[in-house]
Design an enzyme around this catalytic site. Structure first.
Site, PDB file in Angstrom:
ATOM      1  N   GLY A  13      -9.348  -4.604   2.689  1.00  0.00           N
ATOM      2  CA  GLY A  13     -10.521  -4.252   3.493  1.00  0.00           C
ATOM      3  C   GLY A  13     -11.706  -5.187   3.352  1.00  0.00           C
ATOM      4  O   GLY A  13     -12.837  -4.788   3.615  1.00  0.00           O
ATOM      5  N   LYS A  66       6.109   8.252  16.115  1.00  0.00           N
ATOM      6  CA  LYS A  66       4.936   7.368  16.119  1.00  0.00           C
ATOM      7  C   LYS A  66       3.912   7.853  17.146  1.00  0.00           C
ATOM      8  O   LYS A  66       2.697   7.761  16.925  1.00  0.00           O
ATOM      9  CB  LYS A  66       5.377   5.933  16.435  1.00  0.00           C
ATOM     10  CG  LYS A  66       4.242   4.950  16.326  1.00  0.00           C
ATOM     11  CD  LYS A  66       4.719   3.537  16.119  1.00  0.00           C
ATOM     12  CE  LYS A  66       3.543   2.617  15.838  1.00  0.00           C
ATOM     13  NZ  LYS A  66       3.937   1.221  15.701  1.00  0.00           N
ATOM     14  N   MET A  91      -1.432  -3.166   9.106  1.00  0.00           N
ATOM     15  CA  MET A  91      -0.109  -3.791   9.098  1.00  0.00           C
ATOM     16  C   MET A  91       0.922  -2.976   9.886  1.00  0.00           C
ATOM     17  O   MET A  91       1.995  -2.644   9.376  1.00  0.00           O
ATOM     18  CB  MET A  91       0.367  -3.969   7.648  1.00  0.00           C
ATOM     19  CG  MET A  91      -0.589  -4.756   6.783  1.00  0.00           C
ATOM     20  SD  MET A  91      -0.860  -6.426   7.399  1.00  0.00           S
ATOM     21  CE  MET A  91       0.664  -7.185   6.847  1.00  0.00           C
ATOM     22  N   ARG A  92       0.594  -2.706  11.141  1.00  0.00           N
ATOM     23  CA  ARG A  92       1.459  -1.834  11.924  1.00  0.00           C
ATOM     24  C   ARG A  92       1.287  -2.206  13.398  1.00  0.00           C
ATOM     25  O   ARG A  92       0.170  -2.513  13.822  1.00  0.00           O
ATOM     26  CB  ARG A  92       0.978  -0.395  11.680  1.00  0.00           C
ATOM     27  CG  ARG A  92       1.905   0.683  12.090  1.00  0.00           C
ATOM     28  CD  ARG A  92       1.460   1.989  11.478  1.00  0.00           C
ATOM     29  NE  ARG A  92       1.711   2.042  10.039  1.00  0.00           N
ATOM     30  CZ  ARG A  92       2.898   2.319   9.504  1.00  0.00           C
ATOM     31  NH1 ARG A  92       3.931   2.594  10.273  1.00  0.00           N
ATOM     32  NH2 ARG A  92       3.052   2.341   8.193  1.00  0.00           N
ATOM     33  N   LEU A  93       2.378  -2.180  14.146  1.00  0.00           N
ATOM     34  CA  LEU A  93       2.247  -2.435  15.585  1.00  0.00           C
ATOM     35  C   LEU A  93       1.613  -1.219  16.239  1.00  0.00           C
ATOM     36  O   LEU A  93       1.904  -0.082  15.873  1.00  0.00           O
ATOM     37  CB  LEU A  93       3.620  -2.688  16.214  1.00  0.00           C
ATOM     38  CG  LEU A  93       4.280  -4.036  15.907  1.00  0.00           C
ATOM     39  CD1 LEU A  93       5.661  -4.094  16.554  1.00  0.00           C
ATOM     40  CD2 LEU A  93       3.409  -5.192  16.379  1.00  0.00           C
ATOM     41  N   HIS A 110      -6.300 -12.370  12.992  1.00  0.00           N
ATOM     42  CA  HIS A 110      -5.053 -12.862  12.406  1.00  0.00           C
ATOM     43  C   HIS A 110      -5.317 -14.213  11.738  1.00  0.00           C
ATOM     44  O   HIS A 110      -6.000 -15.061  12.311  1.00  0.00           O
ATOM     45  CB  HIS A 110      -3.993 -13.001  13.510  1.00  0.00           C
ATOM     46  CG  HIS A 110      -2.670 -13.434  12.982  1.00  0.00           C
ATOM     47  ND1 HIS A 110      -1.812 -12.571  12.327  1.00  0.00           N
ATOM     48  CD2 HIS A 110      -2.066 -14.647  12.969  1.00  0.00           C
ATOM     49  CE1 HIS A 110      -0.737 -13.241  11.946  1.00  0.00           C
ATOM     50  NE2 HIS A 110      -0.868 -14.505  12.326  1.00  0.00           N
TER      51      HIS A 110
HETATM   52  C1  GRF Z   1      -6.679 -10.765   6.912  1.00  0.00           C
HETATM   53  O1  GRF Z   1      -6.243 -12.040   6.544  1.00  0.00           O
HETATM   54  C2  GRF Z   1      -6.434 -10.513   8.367  1.00  0.00           C
HETATM   55  O2  GRF Z   1      -6.527 -11.661   9.139  1.00  0.00           O
HETATM   56  C3  GRF Z   1      -5.004 -10.021   8.375  1.00  0.00           C
HETATM   57  O3  GRF Z   1      -4.892  -9.240   7.218  1.00  0.00           O
HETATM   58  C4  GRF Z   1      -5.831  -9.687   6.251  1.00  0.00           C
HETATM   59  C5  GRF Z   1      -6.658  -8.501   5.848  1.00  0.00           C
HETATM   60  O4  GRF Z   1      -7.504  -8.779   4.768  1.00  0.00           O
HETATM   61  N1  GRF Z   1      -4.714  -9.331   9.607  1.00  0.00           N
HETATM   62  P1  GRF Z   1      -8.569  -7.702   4.306  1.00  0.00           P
HETATM   63  O5  GRF Z   1      -7.826  -6.385   4.054  1.00  0.00           O
HETATM   64  O6  GRF Z   1      -9.582  -7.548   5.392  1.00  0.00           O
HETATM   65  O7  GRF Z   1      -9.165  -8.246   3.053  1.00  0.00           O
END
Ligand code: GRF
Length: 188
Positions: A13, A66, A91-93, A110
């Site tokens: 986060g 889902k 981390m999920r679609l 990303h």
């Molecule tokens: C970041 O690198 C973001 O681009 C990717 O996941 C990571 C999340 O990092 N989608 P954090 O949890 O905000 O520290």
């Protein structure tokens, strides 16, 4: 007018915190109404508590499908009158139920110059290929893996063989680029 947002995160986060700090400093006219995590107990929960922001800890496995999971999330977002969904390490679609409820109002960050290196461990993928320049992309979210329309990008030079320094540069850039991009999107 202040834009009501929700930030979705599955892990640390740090991007959530960068956005929350930018709001506190008055640089972004938004309010984080809710943090949503699909990983109860993730470190983002601790960070959100520091800012007194409510957290919805909701594991998809608590639901039969889902669609049911996303419907519960959408209900929580509507209760708070959330206008934009900001994915930050979620981390999920995302699929139909959430996409339909927030059409063109879901963005993601990303850690690569998309369309290169979508999916997991984008920094590792880029270094493995020996790229000399990589970066960060903010994009609209569709049903694909990091495939939505690109909104903003920033680049960094790769220090060959030095993942730590590359990661650090990426994260610093993410924290700036996400806030700036959200500001532009919300001002329209
Ligand atoms: C970041 O690198 C973001 O681009 C990717 O996941 C990571 C999340 O990092 N989608 P954090 O949890 O905000 O520290």
């Amino acid at each position: 007018m202040v834009t009501k947002i929700a930030v979705f995160a599955s892990g640390s986060g740090s991007n959530f915190e960068a956005i929350a700090e930018a709001i506190t400093r008055g640089e972004l006219d938004a309010q984080i109404e809710l943090v949503v995590t699909d990983k109860p107990g993730a470190f983002v929960v601790t960070r959100a508590q520091k800012f007194n922001i409510p957290v919805l800890e909701i594991a998809p496995k608590m639901f039969a499908t889902k669609a049911d999971y996303e419907a519960a999330v959408v209900e929580a977002l509507r209760e708070k009158d959330v206008k934009w969904v900001v994915l930050a390490g979620y981390m999920r679609l995302v699929s139909d139920t959430l996409l339909a409820a927030y059409h063109n109002r879901i963005v993601n960050i990303h850690p690569s110059l998309l369309p290169s290196f979508p999916g997991k461990d984008a920094i590792g993928q880029a270094m493995e290929h020996g790229v000399k320049v990589t970066g960060v992309t903010v994009h609209y979210v569709d049903a694909g893996m990091d495939t939505g329309k690109i909104i903003a990008q920033g680049a960094i030079g790769v220090v060959e063989g030095d993942r730590e320094s590359t990661e650090q540069q990426i994260h610093e850039l993410e924290h700036k680029l996400y806030t700036q991009t959200l500001k532009q999107l919300f001002e329209v």
